[in-house]
Design a protein around this motif. Structure first.
Motif, short mmCIF file in Angstrom:
data_model
loop_
_atom_site.label_atom_id
_atom_site.label_comp_id
_atom_site.label_asym_id
_atom_site.label_seq_id
_atom_site.Cartn_x
_atom_site.Cartn_y
_atom_site.Cartn_z
N ASP A 185 17.14 0.30 0.47
CA ASP A 185 16.72 0.35 -0.89
C ASP A 185 15.62 1.33 -1.08
O ASP A 185 15.51 1.93 -2.22
CB ASP A 185 16.39 -0.97 -1.09
CG ASP A 185 17.44 -2.19 -0.98
OD1 ASP A 185 18.60 -1.65 -1.16
OD2 ASP A 185 17.06 -3.38 -1.15
N ALA A 186 14.90 1.76 -0.17
CA ALA A 186 13.72 2.61 -0.31
C ALA A 186 14.26 4.05 -0.32
O ALA A 186 13.52 5.10 -0.42
CB ALA A 186 12.62 2.48 0.74
N GLY B 243 3.05 5.67 -3.43
CA GLY B 243 4.38 6.50 -4.11
C GLY B 243 5.20 6.95 -2.70
O GLY B 243 6.25 7.32 -3.01
N PHE B 244 4.79 6.39 -1.48
CA PHE B 244 5.93 6.89 -0.49
C PHE B 244 6.92 5.76 -0.45
O PHE B 244 8.03 6.23 -0.22
CB PHE B 244 4.97 6.30 0.82
CG PHE B 244 5.88 6.45 2.05
CD1 PHE B 244 6.14 7.88 2.54
CD2 PHE B 244 6.64 5.46 2.94
CE1 PHE B 244 7.05 8.20 3.81
CE2 PHE B 244 7.37 5.64 3.93
CZ PHE B 244 7.53 6.99 4.45
N LEU B 245 6.76 4.54 -1.06
CA LEU B 245 8.03 3.63 -1.20
C LEU B 245 8.13 3.49 -2.87
O LEU B 245 7.14 3.48 -3.40
CB LEU B 245 7.57 2.36 -0.54
CG LEU B 245 7.85 2.35 0.92
CD1 LEU B 245 7.38 1.04 1.53
CD2 LEU B 245 9.22 2.59 1.41
N PRO B 246 9.25 3.30 -3.11
CA PRO B 246 9.55 3.02 -4.58
C PRO B 246 8.96 1.68 -4.85
O PRO B 246 9.06 0.75 -4.19
CB PRO B 246 11.16 3.18 -4.97
CG PRO B 246 11.57 2.96 -3.44
CD PRO B 246 10.61 3.12 -2.36
N LEU C 46 10.30 5.00 8.04
CA LEU C 46 9.58 3.92 7.35
C LEU C 46 8.89 3.37 8.06
O LEU C 46 7.42 2.95 8.04
CB LEU C 46 10.58 3.10 6.50
CG LEU C 46 9.89 1.93 5.86
CD1 LEU C 46 8.86 2.20 5.06
CD2 LEU C 46 11.14 1.32 4.97
N ALA C 47 9.30 3.16 9.56
CA ALA C 47 8.62 2.58 10.53
C ALA C 47 7.13 3.15 10.79
O ALA C 47 6.41 2.62 11.16
CB ALA C 47 9.40 2.21 11.60
N GLU C 48 7.44 4.34 11.03
CA GLU C 48 6.41 5.42 11.31
C GLU C 48 5.03 5.34 10.30
O GLU C 48 3.80 5.23 10.87
CB GLU C 48 6.67 6.82 11.50
CG GLU C 48 7.78 7.12 12.66
CD GLU C 48 6.89 7.09 13.85
OE1 GLU C 48 5.75 6.83 14.02
OE2 GLU C 48 7.40 7.23 15.14
N ALA C 49 5.60 5.23 9.28
CA ALA C 49 4.52 5.20 8.03
C ALA C 49 3.96 3.82 8.06
O ALA C 49 2.85 3.52 7.87
CB ALA C 49 5.30 5.40 6.67
N ALA D 238 0.78 -1.18 -0.03
CA ALA D 238 -0.01 0.15 -0.12
C ALA D 238 0.85 1.21 0.15
O ALA D 238 0.49 2.35 -0.56
CB ALA D 238 -0.98 0.04 1.27
N LEU D 239 2.09 1.09 0.98
CA LEU D 239 2.87 2.33 0.75
C LEU D 239 3.49 2.37 -0.68
O LEU D 239 3.91 3.84 -1.10
CB LEU D 239 4.06 2.23 1.80
CG LEU D 239 3.44 2.32 3.34
CD1 LEU D 239 4.50 1.89 4.45
CD2 LEU D 239 2.88 3.47 3.53
N ILE D 240 3.68 1.56 -1.24
CA ILE D 240 4.33 1.39 -2.64
C ILE D 240 3.38 2.05 -3.64
O ILE D 240 3.85 2.90 -4.58
CB ILE D 240 4.76 0.21 -3.27
CG1 ILE D 240 5.89 -0.32 -2.31
CG2 ILE D 240 5.01 0.17 -4.69
CD1 ILE D 240 6.38 -1.98 -2.51
#
Length: 596
Positions: A64-65, A29-32, A72-75, A24-26
């Motif tokens: 890698d992100a 757009g938050f994660l590549p 990243l943990a917070e998101a 879902a984060l990918i």
């Protein structure tokens, strides 16, 4: 009445949800795109006070992100907090994520255990991959000893575990029937043949096998050939006697294994590699064409001199190309093949039969042979196959703490059959697995038949039997409860599990929910001893909770004036005995309903 969703493997379910949160984060757009999510794990936290499950997702993906792990943990935590199975999410240190699950998640796992029954914990992770597990492979020169016993039990339990985890397993025994030791066996049997014909043979000469187990071979030869073999030269009688002796030794070995409930699908003869078609020579020729066999000299070994080192031109395998320390000889000075050459051809036959995953179970004195054999498997398979060698360490046989004397039957060791006949196969199998395979094992014949917590096999089997005694007592209190396992499970699968609110009950539920993950990790690590450890821990919690009920009647499994609560607690007992029966079954140990 069942209300929650069932989870056959709660840890796998939570892993799916963590991966979905990253996807879902990918998507946002938050994660590549293109991140490797296969490195994500979900497992119990090292400190139970930190929550129910922990994931490393932020830690392994951050670099890698292009994100800081904490960011990243917070998101990720925000996504996970919206999950209906998750009660709370905390971030520890630089980015570890701890999750606390809702009660419905654990109850869903408990109900799955009750409904699945014998299939609870069965996994598809093997995806039908063919695996060859070779174990025992004792030289057919006499009865199996207690050292062979450990490898036999380990290999058999590992094969069962892998099959339960979805692998297509073949259990194999390699018969070493082509080396010098079987010629020694034949000469020893010939001596017993002469004895059976009435000769006085006196003391067995040094270098021959002295055990009484060869007397029946001598009798069989005398019955079949009379005195005919006496007139023949050794070159004529040796193959005849050797075949009879090997056949009878293998029949005895199979009988010993059967007493231990150890099974094999394939008995592969080493002699078959050189009789008829010379598969050893063909394998060497193939490797030579590929540049992996050459004629050369080996440097002198470092350190202490080696008796069999020869400074001569010889046929060598380039095992250093595949991670070994030195290249290895394939032929002796007389032109015959080395054991290693035969072992290469044998493992090539495994690869040719479709096995890309091979597991060999070896004794403690073979550790130095691992690198060269793994190199050989890489060479003959062009790096398509892998060999995992599991070393089983020595067994120290004791009786009340004192070393056990040698066996009269074998001449110089205690036989496997003597141990099984004395304490039973269940005790032998469980205790052979109640220590990691590469640790020395003290096996005390007196302790393994004690009825105490210190005797692990008794303690676990007693847990299973205690569960059935609770079912019997429940029927006395509530005669309307079903009598058979099948009808009882049908009732308990619909129990009001939300009535299970005591901390000890919740702890047992968590332990039951851990079982499918435990089996997967044990299968991937090739470590069946983990099952024995787990079963003992589960038994400890179960027995302790039963004991609590003595002093606190409200915690008893059977509450006379509350049938719904009783049924809920019986459902917990059902899940526990299901896991006991499953785990003991994988170890090849019985799960009694009564202890006698």
């Amino acid at each position: 009445m069942a209300t929650e969703t069932q989870y056959d493997n709660l840890f796998a379910e939570m892993l799916r949800r963590v991966i979905a949160a990253n996807e879902a984060l990918i998507a946002s757009g938050f994660l590549p795109a293109g991140l490797n999510l296969s490195r994500i794990t979900v497992e119990p936290p090292k400190d139970a006070s930190h929550g129910d499950m922990a994931t490393n997702a932020a830690m392994v993906l951050a670099k890698d992100a292009g994100k800081k792990p904490r960011e990243l943990a917070e998101a990720l935590a925000e996504k996970l907090r919206a999950d209906p199975l998750i009660e709370g999410v905390d971030i520890a240190g630089p980015g570890f994520i701890n999750m606390t699950l809702k009660a419905s998640a654990w109850l869903g796992a408990l109900r799955a255990a009750i409904v699945a029954g014998a299939d609870y914990g069965r996994s598809p992770i093997g995806e039908g991959a063919k695996v060859n597990v070779e174990y025992v492979s004792a030289n057919p020169t006499g009865p199996m000893h207690v050292g062979h016993c450990r490898g036999a039990v380990f290999g058999d339990a590992l094969a069962s575990l892998l099959a339960f985890a979805g692998y297509d397993v073949t259990r194999e025994y390699y018969i070493n029937d082509a080396g010098a030791q079987v010629d020694v066996l034949a000469r020893s049997a010939f001596l017993r043949y002469r004895e059976a014909l009435g000769e006085t043979i006196g003391e067995i000469p040094e270098g021959l096998y002295p055990g009484d187990y060869l007397k029946p071979v001598g009798v069989a030869l005398a019955d079949k050939y009379g005195r005919d073999l006496l007139a023949k030269p050794e070159s004529d009688w040796l193959p005849v006697v050797r075949k009879t002796a090997i056949d009878m030794m293998m029949a005895m070995i199979r009988d010993d294994l059967a007493a231990l409930n150890v099974k094999h699908d394939v008995f592969f003869s080493e002699r078959s590699l050189i009789e008829g078609k010379d598969q050893v020579g063909e394998t060497i020729d193939t490797l030579r064409k590929e540049g992996e066999v050459y004629e050369g000299r080996l440097p002198p070994p470092k350190g202490a001199p080696v008796d069999d080192y020869e400074d001569r031109e010889q046929t060598l395998f380039r095992s250093t190309d595949f991670g070994d320390d030195v290249d290895r000889p394939l032929k002796k000075s007389d032109g015959s093949y080395t054991y290693f050459a035969s072992d290469i051809a044998y493992h090539k036959s495994k690869f040719d039969r479709g096995f890309h995953d091979m597991i060999d179970v070896w004794g403690a004195d073979h550790g130095g042979y691992i690198k060269r054999m793994q190199a050989a498997v890489k060479a003959v398979s062009k790096n398509e196959a892998a060999l995992d060698v599991k070393i089983v360490q020595l067994v120290k046989l004791l009786r009340a703490g004192e070393p056990v004397k040698m066996s009269k039957r074998s001449g110089d060791f205690v036989t496997l059959r003597e141990v099984v006949d004395e304490v039973g196969s269940d005790a032998v199998r469980f205790m052979m697995l109640y220590r990691k395979n590469d640790a020395v094992l003290d096996f005390d014949l007196a302790k393994v038949i004690e009825q105490s917590r210190d005797n692990a096999v008794f303690y676990v089997q007693y847990g299973h039997a205690r569960g059935y005694s609770i079912f019997r007592m429940a029927r006395e209190a509530f005669p309307n409860l079903p009598e058979t396992d099948q009808t009882r499970v049908a009732l308990l699968s619909e129990a009001a599990l939300d009535r299970l609110t005591d901390p000890a009950e919740k702890a047992i539920i968590r332990k039951v929910a851990l079982y499918p993950r435990l089996l997967e990790t044990a299968a991937l690590a090739h470590e069946p001893h983990r099952i024995a450890f787990y079963l003992y821990d589960l038994a400890s919690e179960f027995h302790a909770h039963w004991t609590q009920g003595k002093g606190a009647p409200h915690l008893r499994f059977i509450i006379q004036n509350d049938e719904l609560l009783t049924v809920a607690r019986l459902a917990l007992v059902q899940a526990v005995v299901t896991v006991f029966a499953s785990g003991l079954g994988l170890l090849g140990v019985g799960a009694p309903e009564e202890m006698r």
